[in-house]
Design a protein around this motif. Structure first.
Motif, PDB file in Angstrom:
ATOM      1  N   SER A 136      -3.977  -9.943  -4.511  1.00 43.52           N
ATOM      2  CA  SER A 136      -4.720  -9.140  -5.502  1.00 43.52           C
ATOM      3  C   SER A 136      -4.144  -7.737  -5.604  1.00 43.52           C
ATOM      4  CB  SER A 136      -6.189  -9.027  -5.115  1.00 43.52           C
ATOM      5  OG  SER A 136      -6.792 -10.256  -5.265  1.00 43.52           O
ATOM      6  N   TYR A 137      -3.750  -7.154  -4.455  1.00 37.61           N
ATOM      7  CA  TYR A 137      -3.172  -5.811  -4.471  1.00 37.61           C
ATOM      8  C   TYR A 137      -1.878  -5.850  -5.296  1.00 37.61           C
ATOM      9  CZ  TYR A 137      -6.248  -4.376  -0.523  1.00 37.61           C
ATOM     10  OH  TYR A 137      -7.328  -4.072   0.290  1.00 37.61           O
ATOM     11  N   ASN A 182       0.814  -1.220   0.000  1.00 34.55           N
ATOM     12  CA  ASN A 182       0.000   0.000   0.000  1.00 34.55           C
ATOM     13  C   ASN A 182       0.849   1.271   0.000  1.00 34.55           C
ATOM     14  OD1 ASN A 182      -2.423  -1.247  -0.232  1.00 34.55           O
ATOM     15  ND2 ASN A 182      -3.195  -0.716   1.796  1.00 34.55           N
ATOM     16  N   ASN A 183       1.942   1.269   0.752  1.00 39.65           N
ATOM     17  CA  ASN A 183       2.794   2.463   0.775  1.00 39.65           C
ATOM     18  C   ASN A 183       3.330   2.765  -0.623  1.00 39.65           C
ATOM     19  OD1 ASN A 183       4.466   4.591   1.880  1.00 39.65           O
ATOM     20  ND2 ASN A 183       6.194   3.186   1.663  1.00 39.65           N
ATOM     21  N   GLN A 184       3.806   1.719  -1.302  1.00 32.42           N
ATOM     22  CA  GLN A 184       4.422   1.945  -2.607  1.00 32.42           C
ATOM     23  C   GLN A 184       3.369   2.183  -3.695  1.00 32.42           C
ATOM     24  OE1 GLN A 184       7.960  -0.895  -2.945  1.00 32.42           O
ATOM     25  NE2 GLN A 184       7.189  -1.341  -0.895  1.00 32.42           N
ATOM     26  N   PHE A 185       2.223   1.545  -3.552  1.00 33.34           N
ATOM     27  CA  PHE A 185       1.099   1.775  -4.469  1.00 33.34           C
ATOM     28  C   PHE A 185       0.650   3.238  -4.353  1.00 33.34           C
ATOM     29  CE2 PHE A 185      -3.202   1.688  -6.032  1.00 33.34           C
ATOM     30  CZ  PHE A 185      -3.249   0.654  -6.945  1.00 33.34           C
ATOM     31  N   ALA A 206      -4.686  14.257   0.594  1.00 35.17           N
ATOM     32  CA  ALA A 206      -3.828  13.646   1.613  1.00 35.17           C
ATOM     33  C   ALA A 206      -4.190  12.177   1.789  1.00 35.17           C
ATOM     34  CB  ALA A 206      -3.976  14.401   2.926  1.00 35.17           C
ATOM     35  N   ASP A 207      -3.847  11.636   2.933  1.00 33.51           N
ATOM     36  CA  ASP A 207      -4.135  10.246   3.293  1.00 33.51           C
ATOM     37  C   ASP A 207      -3.602   9.295   2.214  1.00 33.51           C
ATOM     38  OD1 ASP A 207      -5.337   8.833   5.553  1.00 33.51           O
ATOM     39  OD2 ASP A 207      -6.676   8.000   4.050  1.00 33.51           O
ATOM     40  N   GLU A 208      -4.449   8.415   1.686  1.00 36.45           N
ATOM     41  CA  GLU A 208      -3.928   7.392   0.763  1.00 36.45           C
ATOM     42  C   GLU A 208      -4.889   7.141  -0.391  1.00 36.45           C
ATOM     43  OE1 GLU A 208      -4.389   3.116   2.074  1.00 36.45           O
ATOM     44  OE2 GLU A 208      -4.995   4.064   3.949  1.00 36.45           O
ATOM     45  N   PHE A 209      -4.321   6.649  -1.490  1.00 32.44           N
ATOM     46  CA  PHE A 209      -5.149   6.058  -2.543  1.00 32.44           C
ATOM     47  C   PHE A 209      -4.559   4.677  -2.793  1.00 32.44           C
ATOM     48  CE2 PHE A 209      -7.162   4.702  -6.228  1.00 32.44           C
ATOM     49  CZ  PHE A 209      -8.293   5.481  -6.436  1.00 32.44           C
ATOM     50  N   THR A 210      -5.227   3.659  -2.265  1.00 33.89           N
ATOM     51  CA  THR A 210      -4.760   2.274  -2.395  1.00 33.89           C
ATOM     52  C   THR A 210      -5.980   1.377  -2.594  1.00 33.89           C
ATOM     53  OG1 THR A 210      -5.032   1.727  -0.052  1.00 33.89           O
ATOM     54  CG2 THR A 210      -2.931   2.763  -0.682  1.00 33.89           C
ATOM     55  N   PRO A 211      -5.781   0.091  -2.856  1.00 33.88           N
ATOM     56  CA  PRO A 211      -6.945  -0.797  -2.991  1.00 33.88           C
ATOM     57  C   PRO A 211      -7.742  -0.952  -1.691  1.00 33.88           C
ATOM     58  CG  PRO A 211      -5.028  -1.766  -4.064  1.00 33.88           C
ATOM     59  CD  PRO A 211      -4.520  -0.591  -3.270  1.00 33.88           C
ATOM     60  N   ASP A 212      -7.206  -0.415  -0.569  1.00 32.75           N
ATOM     61  CA  ASP A 212      -7.986  -0.403   0.673  1.00 32.75           C
ATOM     62  C   ASP A 212      -9.128   0.609   0.618  1.00 32.75           C
ATOM     63  OD1 ASP A 212      -6.727  -2.321   2.163  1.00 32.75           O
ATOM     64  OD2 ASP A 212      -5.759  -0.943   3.576  1.00 32.75           O
ATOM     65  N   GLY A 213      -8.994   1.626  -0.242  1.00 31.32           N
ATOM     66  CA  GLY A 213      -9.969   2.720  -0.228  1.00 31.32           C
ATOM     67  C   GLY A 213     -10.642   2.940  -1.559  1.00 31.32           C
ATOM     68  N   CYS A 214     -10.622   1.904  -2.396  1.00 34.47           N
ATOM     69  CA  CYS A 214     -11.334   2.035  -3.675  1.00 34.47           C
ATOM     70  C   CYS A 214     -11.841   0.661  -4.090  1.00 34.47           C
ATOM     71  CB  CYS A 214     -10.415   2.617  -4.756  1.00 34.47           C
ATOM     72  SG  CYS A 214      -9.078   1.535  -5.290  1.00 34.47           S
ATOM     73  N   ARG A 215     -12.661   0.633  -5.111  1.00 39.31           N
ATOM     74  CA  ARG A 215     -13.082  -0.649  -5.689  1.00 39.31           C
ATOM     75  C   ARG A 215     -12.542  -0.733  -7.102  1.00 39.31           C
ATOM     76  NH1 ARG A 215     -17.773   0.252  -2.303  1.00 39.31           N
ATOM     77  NH2 ARG A 215     -17.821  -1.475  -0.821  1.00 39.31           N
ATOM     78  N   LEU A 216     -11.860  -1.844  -7.369  1.00 40.27           N
ATOM     79  CA  LEU A 216     -11.268  -2.078  -8.684  1.00 40.27           C
ATOM     80  C   LEU A 216     -11.701  -3.456  -9.164  1.00 40.27           C
ATOM     81  CD1 LEU A 216      -7.625  -0.876  -7.879  1.00 40.27           C
ATOM     82  CD2 LEU A 216      -9.205   0.224  -9.485  1.00 40.27           C
ATOM     83  N   TRP A 217     -12.326  -3.486 -10.338  1.00 34.02           N
ATOM     84  CA  TRP A 217     -12.776  -4.773 -10.882  1.00 34.02           C
ATOM     85  C   TRP A 217     -12.053  -5.042 -12.198  1.00 34.02           C
ATOM     86  CZ3 TRP A 217     -18.874  -4.105 -10.582  1.00 34.02           C
ATOM     87  CH2 TRP A 217     -19.250  -4.016  -9.225  1.00 34.02           C
ATOM     88  N   ASP A 218     -11.678  -6.298 -12.407  1.00 31.73           N
ATOM     89  CA  ASP A 218     -11.097  -6.682 -13.688  1.00 31.73           C
ATOM     90  C   ASP A 218     -12.135  -6.401 -14.777  1.00 31.73           C
ATOM     91  OD1 ASP A 218      -8.862  -8.829 -14.935  1.00 31.73           O
ATOM     92  OD2 ASP A 218     -10.793  -8.711 -15.995  1.00 31.73           O
ATOM     93  N   SER A 219     -11.714  -5.684 -15.833  1.00 33.22           N
ATOM     94  CA  SER A 219     -12.717  -5.226 -16.805  1.00 33.22           C
ATOM     95  C   SER A 219     -13.262  -6.365 -17.678  1.00 33.22           C
ATOM     96  CB  SER A 219     -12.142  -4.107 -17.675  1.00 33.22           C
ATOM     97  OG  SER A 219     -10.983  -4.551 -18.322  1.00 33.22           O
ATOM     98  N   LYS A 220     -12.561  -7.509 -17.724  1.00 27.79           N
ATOM     99  CA  LYS A 220     -13.091  -8.636 -18.521  1.00 27.79           C
ATOM    100  C   LYS A 220     -13.918  -9.568 -17.649  1.00 27.79           C
ATOM    101  CE  LYS A 220     -10.065  -9.015 -22.462  1.00 27.79           C
ATOM    102  NZ  LYS A 220      -8.658  -8.663 -22.147  1.00 27.79           N
TER     103      LYS A 220
END
Ligand code: ADP
Ligand code: UDP
Length: 238
Positions: free
Chosen positions: A224-225, A50-53, A190-204
């Motif tokens: 998955s992250y 998450n830090n590096q993402f 500020a704070d973070e943008f990581t898969p902890d705070g968003c929803r990401l779905w495989d487009s296929k």
């Protein structure tokens, strides 16, 4: 760079003072929580990914005109940031309906919205982060009108930039949460943008690649992250 005092220990990160009063060290832990802290678990390696993402996403946003609090990455789990006076609110944009809005409005999971939907939530776990609007924010003095406008503008811009970035890597940005604060009269993401705070779905396949894997007990959360990071070309050091 030395950590001096831990000033906040949140559900996923800790903030430390440094020898510079304007700077904080943001430490990403492996702790994972959902349902306003009711479900908790440590997931090995999550803090590092998450830090590096987050650093990669914030750099991409900066290069596309969205300034933010990151100064530099210190090591695998820690970044140096500007110390902000945070607004006690969460800014959410939804491109499709998922999560709390489905319960609230009886909507089907994944419904494509006619246009991106912006929502404010109050940051208060004890109250279950209630939905609020501009009027609440002004009446309670959490932010003024100009600050509200600026947060909305920047959040829409984040949505535009990142929806494209993710789609180019075969991922749909379903929704996300961001937070803002003030640094020397400027409103900064500020704070973070990581898969902890968003929803990401495989487009296929529409496979969920974000924290819903933890919320829904689907397994392979950190894996998955890493897959999302790989698709974006981020080289994660563990
Ligand atoms: P939570 O508060 O939801 O448990 P975290 O575990 O992510 O969340 O804790 C991080 C805390 O640090 C949050 O309260 C967030 O608002 C705050 N924060 C994030 N970035 C900054 C910053 N640059 N300056 C000051 N506080 C920040
Ligand atoms: N979100 C978040 N922190 C919160 C609440 C929501 O990061 O305290 C994110 C969540 O991961 C999702 C988006 O904001 O990407 C919208 O969340 P929703 O309102 O659907 O709440 P949820 O049901 O996910 O708690």
């Amino acid at each position: 760079m030395n950590k001096i005092n831990e000033i906040t220990k949140g559900k996923a990160k800790s903030m430390f003072t440094t020898d510079n009063d304007d700077h904080l060290i943001m430490h990403f832990s492996d702790d994972t929580s959902a349902f306003d802290g009711k479900k908790k678990e440590a997931l090995l390696g999550k803090g590092a990914v998450n830090n590096q993402f987050n650093a990669f996403i914030m750099e991409h946003l900066k290069n596309n005109g969205v300034e933010n609090h990151i100064i530099e990455v210190i090591d695998s789990t820690d970044s140096l940031v500007y110390k902000l006076n945070m607004f006690p609110i969460e800014c959410v944009i939804r491109n499709r309906a998922s999560g709390s809005i489905c319960k609230r409005l009886g909507t089907e999971d994944g419904l494509i919205l006619e246009s991106p939907l912006f929502e404010f939530f109050l940051k208060d776990d004890d109250l279950g982060d209630p939905l609020i609007n501009d009027e609440h924010i002004i009446s309670f003095g959490w932010a003024n009108n100009d600050q509200i406008k600026e947060m909305k503008k920047q959040t829409y811009k984040v949505n535009e930039i990142l929806s494209k970035l993710f789609l180019d890597s075969g991922l749909i940005l379903v929704d996300f949460k961001v937070e803002f604060g003030v640094y020397k009269d400027k409103i900064l993401l500020a704070d973070e943008f990581t898969p902890d705070g968003c929803r990401l779905w495989d487009s296929k396949t529409m496979k969920k690649m974000d924290k819903d894997r933890f919320r829904q007990g689907l397994g392979d959360v950190v894996e998955s992250y890493h897959q999302v990071a790989d698709r974006l070309g981020i080289n994660i050091e563990t």
